[in-house]
Design a protein around this motif. Structure first.
Motif, PDB file in Angstrom:
ATOM      1  N   PHE A 133       0.774  -1.152  -0.014  1.00 44.50           N
ATOM      2  CA  PHE A 133       0.106  -0.030  -0.102  1.00 44.50           C
ATOM      3  C   PHE A 133       0.887   1.227  -0.121  1.00 44.50           C
ATOM      4  CE2 PHE A 133      -2.575   3.263   2.293  1.00 44.50           C
ATOM      5  CZ  PHE A 133      -3.413   3.294   1.252  1.00 44.50           C
ATOM      6  N   LEU A 134       0.579   2.137  -1.013  1.00 46.35           N
ATOM      7  CA  LEU A 134       1.278   3.369  -1.231  1.00 46.35           C
ATOM      8  C   LEU A 134       0.543   4.398  -0.515  1.00 46.35           C
ATOM      9  CD1 LEU A 134       3.237   2.470  -4.660  1.00 46.35           C
ATOM     10  CD2 LEU A 134       3.750   1.948  -2.284  1.00 46.35           C
ATOM     11  N   ALA A 135       0.804   5.235   0.324  1.00 42.82           N
ATOM     12  CA  ALA A 135       0.055   6.503   0.708  1.00 42.82           C
ATOM     13  C   ALA A 135       0.671   7.618   0.666  1.00 42.82           C
ATOM     14  CB  ALA A 135      -0.346   6.112   2.294  1.00 42.82           C
ATOM     15  N   VAL A 136      -0.070   8.565  -0.154  1.00 38.53           N
ATOM     16  CA  VAL A 136       0.443   9.946  -0.510  1.00 38.53           C
ATOM     17  C   VAL A 136       0.136  10.625   0.673  1.00 38.53           C
ATOM     18  CG1 VAL A 136       0.622  11.733  -2.049  1.00 38.53           C
ATOM     19  CG2 VAL A 136       0.202   9.464  -2.805  1.00 38.53           C
ATOM     20  N   TYR A 137       0.990  11.548   1.142  1.00 38.05           N
ATOM     21  CA  TYR A 137       0.826  12.489   2.062  1.00 38.05           C
ATOM     22  C   TYR A 137       1.141  13.879   1.946  1.00 38.05           C
ATOM     23  CZ  TYR A 137       5.841  12.365   3.734  1.00 38.05           C
ATOM     24  OH  TYR A 137       7.142  12.479   3.991  1.00 38.05           O
ATOM     25  N   MET A 138       0.787  14.887   2.692  1.00 38.56           N
ATOM     26  CA  MET A 138       1.282  16.174   2.419  1.00 38.56           C
ATOM     27  C   MET A 138       2.084  16.333   3.603  1.00 38.56           C
ATOM     28  SD  MET A 138      -0.088  17.643  -0.239  1.00 38.56           S
ATOM     29  CE  MET A 138       0.328  19.462   0.212  1.00 38.56           C
ATOM     30  N   PRO A 139       3.430  16.945   3.438  1.00 31.61           N
ATOM     31  CA  PRO A 139       4.329  17.053   4.461  1.00 31.61           C
ATOM     32  C   PRO A 139       3.964  18.423   5.393  1.00 31.61           C
ATOM     33  CG  PRO A 139       5.312  16.758   2.310  1.00 31.61           C
ATOM     34  CD  PRO A 139       4.060  16.844   2.009  1.00 31.61           C
ATOM     35  N   ILE A 140       4.253  18.074   6.743  1.00 27.98           N
ATOM     36  CA  ILE A 140       3.713  18.903   7.720  1.00 27.98           C
ATOM     37  C   ILE A 140       5.119  20.183   7.722  1.00 27.98           C
ATOM     38  CG2 ILE A 140       3.205  19.439   9.846  1.00 27.98           C
ATOM     39  CD1 ILE A 140       1.992  16.547  10.110  1.00 27.98           C
ATOM     40  N   THR A 141       4.706  21.522   7.718  1.00 25.99           N
ATOM     41  CA  THR A 141       5.851  22.512   7.824  1.00 25.99           C
ATOM     42  C   THR A 141       6.685  22.351   9.015  1.00 25.99           C
ATOM     43  OG1 THR A 141       4.360  23.777   6.821  1.00 25.99           O
ATOM     44  CG2 THR A 141       6.372  24.707   7.601  1.00 25.99           C
ATOM     45  N   ASN A 142       5.930  21.978  10.156  1.00 23.27           N
ATOM     46  CA  ASN A 142       6.883  21.754  11.318  1.00 23.27           C
ATOM     47  C   ASN A 142       7.655  20.570  11.337  1.00 23.27           C
ATOM     48  OD1 ASN A 142       7.226  20.586  14.309  1.00 23.27           O
ATOM     49  ND2 ASN A 142       6.891  22.794  14.744  1.00 23.27           N
ATOM     50  N   LYS A 143       8.927  20.352  11.390  1.00 20.39           N
ATOM     51  CA  LYS A 143       9.626  19.251  11.044  1.00 20.39           C
ATOM     52  C   LYS A 143       9.667  18.338  12.243  1.00 20.39           C
ATOM     53  CE  LYS A 143      13.426  21.704   8.459  1.00 20.39           C
ATOM     54  NZ  LYS A 143      14.981  21.916   8.478  1.00 20.39           N
ATOM     55  N   THR A 144       9.325  18.483  13.288  1.00 17.51           N
ATOM     56  CA  THR A 144       9.374  17.750  14.482  1.00 17.51           C
ATOM     57  C   THR A 144       7.867  16.814  14.464  1.00 17.51           C
ATOM     58  OG1 THR A 144      10.780  18.919  16.092  1.00 17.51           O
ATOM     59  CG2 THR A 144       9.183  17.502  16.967  1.00 17.51           C
ATOM     60  N   LEU A 145       6.897  17.621  14.036  1.00 15.68           N
ATOM     61  CA  LEU A 145       5.587  17.042  13.803  1.00 15.68           C
ATOM     62  C   LEU A 145       5.519  16.292  12.661  1.00 15.68           C
ATOM     63  CD1 LEU A 145       3.007  19.771  15.046  1.00 15.68           C
ATOM     64  CD2 LEU A 145       3.671  17.651  16.299  1.00 15.68           C
ATOM     65  N   ASN A 146       6.014  16.816  11.476  1.00 17.57           N
ATOM     66  CA  ASN A 146       6.273  15.792  10.296  1.00 17.57           C
ATOM     67  C   ASN A 146       6.802  14.340  10.531  1.00 17.57           C
ATOM     68  OD1 ASN A 146       5.729  15.811   7.072  1.00 17.57           O
ATOM     69  ND2 ASN A 146       7.989  15.526   7.300  1.00 17.57           N
ATOM     70  N   ARG A 147       8.094  14.496  11.400  1.00 13.76           N
ATOM     71  CA  ARG A 147       8.744  13.263  11.612  1.00 13.76           C
ATOM     72  C   ARG A 147       7.603  12.414  12.483  1.00 13.76           C
ATOM     73  NH1 ARG A 147      14.612  12.988  14.651  1.00 13.76           N
ATOM     74  NH2 ARG A 147      14.671  10.599  14.576  1.00 13.76           N
ATOM     75  N   VAL A 148       6.883  13.080  13.666  1.00 16.70           N
ATOM     76  CA  VAL A 148       6.241  12.060  14.254  1.00 16.70           C
ATOM     77  C   VAL A 148       5.109  11.566  13.452  1.00 16.70           C
ATOM     78  CG1 VAL A 148       4.253  12.182  16.331  1.00 16.70           C
ATOM     79  CG2 VAL A 148       6.551  13.490  16.408  1.00 16.70           C
ATOM     80  N   PHE A 149       4.526  12.207  12.710  1.00 20.50           N
ATOM     81  CA  PHE A 149       3.352  11.641  11.796  1.00 20.50           C
ATOM     82  C   PHE A 149       3.709  10.619  10.866  1.00 20.50           C
ATOM     83  CE2 PHE A 149       0.460  14.825  14.056  1.00 20.50           C
ATOM     84  CZ  PHE A 149      -0.660  14.116  13.978  1.00 20.50           C
ATOM     85  N   LEU A 150       5.038  11.085  10.140  1.00 19.60           N
ATOM     86  CA  LEU A 150       5.428  10.217   9.325  1.00 19.60           C
ATOM     87  C   LEU A 150       5.724   8.753   9.769  1.00 19.60           C
ATOM     88  CD1 LEU A 150       6.239   9.942   6.347  1.00 19.60           C
ATOM     89  CD2 LEU A 150       8.655  10.582   6.880  1.00 19.60           C
ATOM     90  N   LYS A 151       6.419   8.700  11.145  1.00 19.46           N
ATOM     91  CA  LYS A 151       6.604   7.524  11.891  1.00 19.46           C
ATOM     92  C   LYS A 151       5.213   6.889  12.214  1.00 19.46           C
ATOM     93  CE  LYS A 151       8.530   5.602  16.088  1.00 19.46           C
ATOM     94  NZ  LYS A 151       9.178   4.320  15.349  1.00 19.46           N
ATOM     95  N   LEU A 152       4.224   7.551  12.594  1.00 21.06           N
ATOM     96  CA  LEU A 152       3.066   6.847  12.739  1.00 21.06           C
ATOM     97  C   LEU A 152       2.401   6.503  11.792  1.00 21.06           C
ATOM     98  CD1 LEU A 152       0.389   8.725  15.239  1.00 21.06           C
ATOM     99  CD2 LEU A 152      -0.277   8.029  13.197  1.00 21.06           C
ATOM    100  N   ARG A 153       2.447   7.224  10.692  1.00 22.74           N
ATOM    101  CA  ARG A 153       1.579   6.742   9.333  1.00 22.74           C
ATOM    102  C   ARG A 153       2.456   5.522   8.626  1.00 22.74           C
ATOM    103  NH1 ARG A 153       0.453  12.859   7.281  1.00 22.74           N
ATOM    104  NH2 ARG A 153      -1.378  13.196   8.388  1.00 22.74           N
ATOM    105  N   SER A 154       3.727   5.267   9.016  1.00 26.56           N
ATOM    106  CA  SER A 154       4.494   4.371   8.323  1.00 26.56           C
ATOM    107  C   SER A 154       4.311   3.050   9.051  1.00 26.56           C
ATOM    108  CB  SER A 154       5.937   4.616   8.153  1.00 26.56           C
ATOM    109  OG  SER A 154       6.159   6.015   7.698  1.00 26.56           O
ATOM    110  N   ARG A 155       3.545   2.708  10.273  1.00 28.99           N
ATOM    111  CA  ARG A 155       3.518   1.671  10.883  1.00 28.99           C
ATOM    112  C   ARG A 155       3.139   0.440   9.899  1.00 28.99           C
ATOM    113  NH1 ARG A 155      -0.576   0.304  15.952  1.00 28.99           N
ATOM    114  NH2 ARG A 155      -0.862  -1.716  15.631  1.00 28.99           N
ATOM    115  N   GLY A 156       3.550  -0.710   9.863  1.00 29.08           N
ATOM    116  CA  GLY A 156       3.267  -1.831   9.125  1.00 29.08           C
ATOM    117  C   GLY A 156       4.044  -1.734   7.694  1.00 29.08           C
TER     118      GLY A 156
END
Length: 296
Positions: A133-156
């Motif tokens: 499954f390839l999921a397209v996401y919009m990067p978050i401007t805040n680098k810390t939050l972007n990293r947090v959500f990228l890790k969260l969304r990359s589960r599995g």
């Protein structure tokens, strides 16, 4: 900073859902009644989409939307520590639509609007289908939050593709079988490079990428939306929208999806993301060559 933020969110995610929903109700009161986050945007959108509804009816939809919106944010945090069994129990779907296509050896494109809770859907699909499954996401401007959500969304097994560099990030999967998930109700960055059509009776631009990608590989396009069965329980409804997109005139896939999306929103109006400015780009006569709608 990343580890501090992620650690705090992890601890919050360990709380039972009933406690998290108590927190969600408190945040709702703050966001809706005190901060008034984007209330003017929400009501303006509702006025455009539902001119036939009374003010009281639109306020009711607005309040339910904010409850769902805050719930979805709180629920997203739960993913950090939730088990696979939790997600399977709380997010269901007619997964056979995708699994049957996979067995045929076909890749596919999955189009949906921003109906809650798409974050849970991103994880649930990995637990129930065989596709990469390839999921397209919009990067978050805040680098810390972007990293947090990228890790969260990359589960599995989800492979996250940045919308800002999607063409390049798709290259490793060009000769592989995959399911590409796209939120196709995003506003285009430049309305001069979009498909224009009526959305709830008012001209609006839609991104061309989803249709052009599907036409290039002539792969089936799946339309889907999420139902909220009750608080904390969702069901994804999948259906084959277009089997052979290359056989249709340019713009036809987008028109079919937008009509589908309108019907979905009418079914559960409080489940769509009304806080984004869907009609922020104004129609200009110079866009006439981009008009793909047969109506109007």
């Amino acid at each position: 900073m990343y580890y501090i933020v992620y650690g705090i969110l992890y601890l919050i995610s360990l709380l039972p859902l009933r406690i998290l929903y108590f927190l969600s109700d408190a945040v709702y009161g703050l966001v809706y009644y005190v901060i008034g986050y984007r209330k003017d945007v929400v009501m303006n959108n509702l006025n455009i989409a539902f001119p036939e509804k009374t003010t009281i009816e639109k306020i009711k939809i607005s309040k339910k939307f904010y409850h769902n919106f805050i719930d979805s944010l709180i629920e997203t945090l739960k993913v950090i520590s939730a088990s696979d069994q939790f997600l399977k129990r709380h997010f269901t779907a007619n997964w056979e639509v995708l699994n049957q296509l996979y067995q045929k050896g076909e890749s596919c494109e999955i189009l949906m609007g921003h109906t809650f809770n798409w974050e849970w859907g991103n994880h649930a699909i990995n637990l129930n289908v065989e596709y990469t499954f390839l999921a397209v996401y919009m990067p978050i401007t805040n680098k810390t939050l972007n990293r947090v959500f990228l890790k969260l969304r990359s589960r599995g097994r989800s492979k996250m593709l940045s919308a800002s560099d999607m063409k390049q990030e798709m290259l490793p999967y060009g000769d592989k079988q995959y399911a590409l998930g796209l939120a196709a109700d995003q506003n285009p960055g430049d309305p001069r490079y979009a498909y224009w059509l009526n959305f709830f009776g008012k001209p609006a631009p839609f991104v061309t990428g989803p249709e052009k990608g599907a036409r290039a590989r002539n792969m089936p396009v799946i339309f889907c939306y999420i139902q909220k069965l009750r608080r904390g329980y969702y069901n994804l409804v999948l259906s084959i929208g277009v089997e052979s997109p290359a056989s249709l005139p340019e713009g036809a896939v987008t028109v079919q999806f937008v009509r589908y999306l309108e019907n979905v929103i009418r079914l559960q109006p409080d489940m769509w993301l009304w806080s984004h400015k869907r009609w922020k780009h104004l129609w200009k006569e110079e866009y006439q060559k981009l008009w793909v709608d047969s109506d109007g």
